[in-house]
Design a protein around this motif. Structure first.
Motif, PDB file in Angstrom:
ATOM      1  N   LEU A  86       0.833  -1.100   0.083  1.00 49.40           N
ATOM      2  CA  LEU A  86       0.119   0.018   0.133  1.00 49.40           C
ATOM      3  C   LEU A  86       0.827   1.145   0.062  1.00 49.40           C
ATOM      4  N   PRO A  87       0.750   2.021  -0.808  1.00 56.21           N
ATOM      5  CA  PRO A  87       1.536   3.323  -0.824  1.00 56.21           C
ATOM      6  C   PRO A  87       1.368   4.055   0.509  1.00 56.21           C
ATOM      7  N   GLN A  88       2.318   4.645   0.902  1.00 55.98           N
ATOM      8  CA  GLN A  88       2.514   5.269   2.352  1.00 55.98           C
ATOM      9  C   GLN A  88       1.438   6.309   2.414  1.00 55.98           C
ATOM     10  N   ALA A  89       1.251   7.105   1.354  1.00 56.81           N
ATOM     11  CA  ALA A  89       0.228   8.236   1.867  1.00 56.81           C
ATOM     12  C   ALA A  89      -1.305   7.642   1.955  1.00 56.81           C
ATOM     13  N   PHE A  90      -1.634   6.717   1.711  1.00 60.59           N
ATOM     14  CA  PHE A  90      -2.804   5.823   1.766  1.00 60.59           C
ATOM     15  C   PHE A  90      -2.933   5.091   3.240  1.00 60.59           C
ATOM     16  N   ASP A  91      -1.819   5.045   3.874  1.00 56.75           N
ATOM     17  CA  ASP A  91      -1.804   4.450   5.264  1.00 56.75           C
ATOM     18  C   ASP A  91      -2.956   5.117   6.212  1.00 56.75           C
ATOM     19  N   GLY A  92      -3.961   4.247   6.480  1.00 54.31           N
ATOM     20  CA  GLY A  92      -5.018   5.018   7.310  1.00 54.31           C
ATOM     21  C   GLY A  92      -6.049   5.433   6.433  1.00 54.31           C
ATOM     22  N   TYR A  93      -6.287   5.377   5.120  1.00 53.20           N
ATOM     23  CA  TYR A  93      -7.253   5.837   4.345  1.00 53.20           C
ATOM     24  C   TYR A  93      -8.302   5.085   4.709  1.00 53.20           C
ATOM     25  N   ARG A  94      -9.777   5.778   4.789  1.00 51.17           N
ATOM     26  CA  ARG A  94     -11.125   5.273   5.119  1.00 51.17           C
ATOM     27  C   ARG A  94     -12.009   5.141   4.126  1.00 51.17           C
ATOM     28  N   ILE A  95     -12.597   3.933   3.881  1.00 48.23           N
ATOM     29  CA  ILE A  95     -13.449   3.792   2.913  1.00 48.23           C
ATOM     30  C   ILE A  95     -15.028   3.170   3.509  1.00 48.23           C
ATOM     31  N   LYS A 146     -16.642   9.897   8.751  1.00 53.50           N
ATOM     32  CA  LYS A 146     -15.552  10.824   8.193  1.00 53.50           C
ATOM     33  C   LYS A 146     -14.686   9.938   7.076  1.00 53.50           C
ATOM     34  N   PRO A 147     -15.604   9.293   6.063  1.00 54.36           N
ATOM     35  CA  PRO A 147     -14.768   8.620   5.113  1.00 54.36           C
ATOM     36  C   PRO A 147     -13.875   9.634   4.238  1.00 54.36           C
ATOM     37  N   ASP A 148     -12.805   8.855   3.742  1.00 49.28           N
ATOM     38  CA  ASP A 148     -12.078   9.510   2.570  1.00 49.28           C
ATOM     39  C   ASP A 148     -12.856   9.148   1.220  1.00 49.28           C
ATOM     40  N   LEU A 149     -13.465   8.194   1.194  1.00 50.55           N
ATOM     41  CA  LEU A 149     -14.096   7.696   0.161  1.00 50.55           C
ATOM     42  C   LEU A 149     -15.489   6.799   0.205  1.00 50.55           C
ATOM     43  N   ILE A 150     -16.422   6.887  -0.413  1.00 55.06           N
ATOM     44  CA  ILE A 150     -17.570   6.278  -0.343  1.00 55.06           C
ATOM     45  C   ILE A 150     -17.824   5.355  -1.598  1.00 55.06           C
ATOM     46  N   VAL A 151     -17.738   3.988  -1.403  1.00 58.97           N
ATOM     47  CA  VAL A 151     -18.169   3.200  -2.586  1.00 58.97           C
ATOM     48  C   VAL A 151     -19.492   2.346  -2.460  1.00 58.97           C
ATOM     49  N   LYS A 167      -5.229  10.370  -5.499  1.00 60.41           N
ATOM     50  CA  LYS A 167      -4.038  10.746  -5.276  1.00 60.41           C
ATOM     51  C   LYS A 167      -4.016  11.292  -3.946  1.00 60.41           C
ATOM     52  N   ARG A 168      -2.771  11.096  -3.331  1.00 63.08           N
ATOM     53  CA  ARG A 168      -2.345  11.363  -1.847  1.00 63.08           C
ATOM     54  C   ARG A 168      -0.958  11.856  -1.934  1.00 63.08           C
ATOM     55  N   ALA A 169      -0.688  13.177  -1.622  1.00 63.35           N
ATOM     56  CA  ALA A 169       0.805  13.605  -1.967  1.00 63.35           C
ATOM     57  C   ALA A 169       1.428  13.022  -3.161  1.00 63.35           C
ATOM     58  N   ASN A 170       2.428  12.229  -3.195  1.00 58.83           N
ATOM     59  CA  ASN A 170       3.052  11.967  -4.201  1.00 58.83           C
ATOM     60  C   ASN A 170       2.549  10.417  -4.711  1.00 58.83           C
ATOM     61  N   ASP A 171       1.486   9.881  -3.756  1.00 61.98           N
ATOM     62  CA  ASP A 171       1.228   8.519  -4.326  1.00 61.98           C
ATOM     63  C   ASP A 171      -0.066   8.640  -4.824  1.00 61.98           C
ATOM     64  N   SER A 172      -0.501   7.467  -5.368  1.00 64.80           N
ATOM     65  CA  SER A 172      -1.701   7.298  -6.324  1.00 64.80           C
ATOM     66  C   SER A 172      -2.136   5.612  -6.285  1.00 64.80           C
ATOM     67  N   LEU A 223     -24.931  12.210   0.251  1.00 67.71           N
ATOM     68  CA  LEU A 223     -23.881  11.419   0.549  1.00 67.71           C
ATOM     69  C   LEU A 223     -22.652  11.980  -0.101  1.00 67.71           C
ATOM     70  N   GLU A 224     -21.487  12.355   0.610  1.00 66.72           N
ATOM     71  CA  GLU A 224     -20.158  12.886   0.044  1.00 66.72           C
ATOM     72  C   GLU A 224     -19.142  12.752   0.912  1.00 66.72           C
ATOM     73  N   ALA A 225     -18.008  12.626   0.238  1.00 68.68           N
ATOM     74  CA  ALA A 225     -16.793  12.486   0.946  1.00 68.68           C
ATOM     75  C   ALA A 225     -15.515  13.167   0.197  1.00 68.68           C
ATOM     76  N   PRO A 226     -14.545  13.439   0.755  1.00 69.55           N
ATOM     77  CA  PRO A 226     -13.422  14.065   0.035  1.00 69.55           C
ATOM     78  C   PRO A 226     -12.971  13.562  -1.309  1.00 69.55           C
ATOM     79  N   ASP A 227     -13.072  12.128  -1.423  1.00 73.54           N
ATOM     80  CA  ASP A 227     -12.727  11.585  -2.827  1.00 73.54           C
ATOM     81  C   ASP A 227     -14.205  11.165  -3.524  1.00 73.54           C
TER      82      ASP A 227
END
Length: 394
Positions: free
Chosen positions: A140-149, A178-183, A260-265, A206-210
């Motif tokens: 998992l890319p480091q910038a997505f450590d802790g990413y909430r779906i 408080k999700p980063d993404l909803i699927v 995208k998060r920082a330099n990671d995707s 329904l809304e989330a940052p991503d």
């Protein structure tokens, strides 16, 4: 759908009263009692035949089917349970204590069945649980450590079209995570895109940052209605697709998007429904992944796949791709769990709910929020899944 279970319905309606009559009542001149034994089953048999032969999936027909299944579960299933215990007890003619115990257990089983039915059709279908699951990947890319779906599945909105407050409750529960993404992993409607019309405003919240990313489930292709033409069916499918996009959802049809998060995707891939027959098989994994980088430093690009039917994972995803995480729904967990651990659906499929692994590749199956055919849930309560991605050894 009633035709698929018609033989089972037939057996449960016909066999118990015949056994009870032949074993306990035939030699007794109680014609009225025998009539009362057969009459409810005869009425249920007529109803089953009518519903199976003239199933239209209109709202009125769906309500009639739900009423039939409620009465069937309450009376016919209780009668069948009692018959089983009476039949076993009848074998112990010479052991009165055993016979009485089995007869008592039969009565307890009937009462328990009715209790489960009442709870499942009133409290159970609205009792939402939030399940939290951490899934760990070494790549998992480091910038997505802790990413909430937040994963939502199988809403079957037609079951709640007259209950917008329940949908608003779901939206508030999702926002609270408080999700980063909803699927949303498919089966937004029961039978017709029109079911969504009264609840567009609620689901649009329904809304989330991503954002919200969605896919199609088997019900979303409206295969159960007898459409006059294929064009009419596809007009209805496209209406549903337009409405999802008008709500601000990113509906993926054998496509992908990058997050995208920082330099990671990472890539989120969404395919059309792909299930075992008779369910639609429209997924195109090759097309959906076209344009995704192979990876760097010997590690594959991190990918999340949304596919409605979990059987797709072993059939195609594992042998044909290197996708790390697959999110599915479809099963509803059978809508029933007894004593906290007995799940009848486990007799049909081994991957019906929760987290499954093959090496470092994972499948997560949501047991979903709604109900199909029968608005009932007991033990397998409606569920919102909160998935946290974690970097580390899996």
């Amino acid at each position: 759908m009633m035709l698929r279970i018609f033989i089972l319905l037939l057996i449960l309606i016909i066999v118990p009263p015949i056994y009870l009559d032949r074993t306990f009542m035939r030699r007794r001149k109680r014609r009225l009692l025998r009539l009362l034994l057969f009459l409810p089953n005869a009425l249920m048999l007529v109803a089953a035949v009518i519903l199976a032969l003239f199933e239209t999936y209109t709202p009125d027909n769906a309500n009639a089917t739900n009423l039939f299944l409620t009465l069937f579960t309450g009376y016919i299933v209780s009668e069948a349970l009692l018959t089983v215990f009476l039949a076993i007890g009848h074998r112990f003619k010479q052991h009165s204590a055993w016979r009485k115990t089995l007869y008592t257990l039969g009565i307890i089983a009937c009462v328990g069945n009715i209790y489960i039915l009442i709870v499942g059709t009133t409290y159970g279908k609205y009792h939402i649980e939030t399940k939290k699951q951490t899934i760990t990947f070494p790549d998992l890319p480091q910038a997505f450590d802790g990413y909430r779906i937040v994963q939502l599945a199988d809403l079957h909105i037609g079951s709640y079209r007259d209950n917008p407050q329940f949908i608003r409750h779901i939206v508030e529960l999702v926002k609270a995570q408080k999700p980063d993404l909803i699927v949303f992993t498919g089966d937004l409607v029961n039978y017709n895109a029109d079911e969504l019309d009264p609840l567009l405003t609620e689901l649009k919240q329904l809304e989330a940052p991503d954002g919200v990313i969605s896919i199609m489930g088997n019900h979303d292709y409206m295969p159960y209605i007898k459409w006059a033409t294929k064009k009419e069916q596809w007009d209805n499918i496209r209406k549903l697709q337009r409405n999802e996009r008008n709500m601000g959802w990113n509906l993926l049809l054998n496509e992908h998007v990058f997050l995208k998060r920082a330099n990671d995707s990472i890539a989120v891939i969404g395919v059309e429904n792909d299930g075992n027959p008779p369910f639609p098989q429209r997924a195109d994994l090759k097309k959906a992944q076209k344009g995704i980088p192979v990876g760097t430093n010997g590690k594959p690009f991190f990918k999340i796949l949304l596919t409605h039917d979990p059987s797709h994972w072993r059939r195609n995803v594992l042998p044909e791709t290197n996708i790390q995480l697959t999110l599915s729904g479809h099963t509803h967990g059978g809508q029933l769990k007894l004593f906290g651990f007995i799940t009848p659906i486990a007799l049909i499929t081994s991957e019906w709910g929760g987290l499954y692994s093959e090496g470092q590749r994972k499948l997560y199956v949501s047991t979903g929020l709604g109900e199909a055919l029968f608005t009932f849930r007991y033990g397998m309560w409606p569920q919102i899944d909160v998935i946290t991605l974690q970097k580390g050894a899996s």
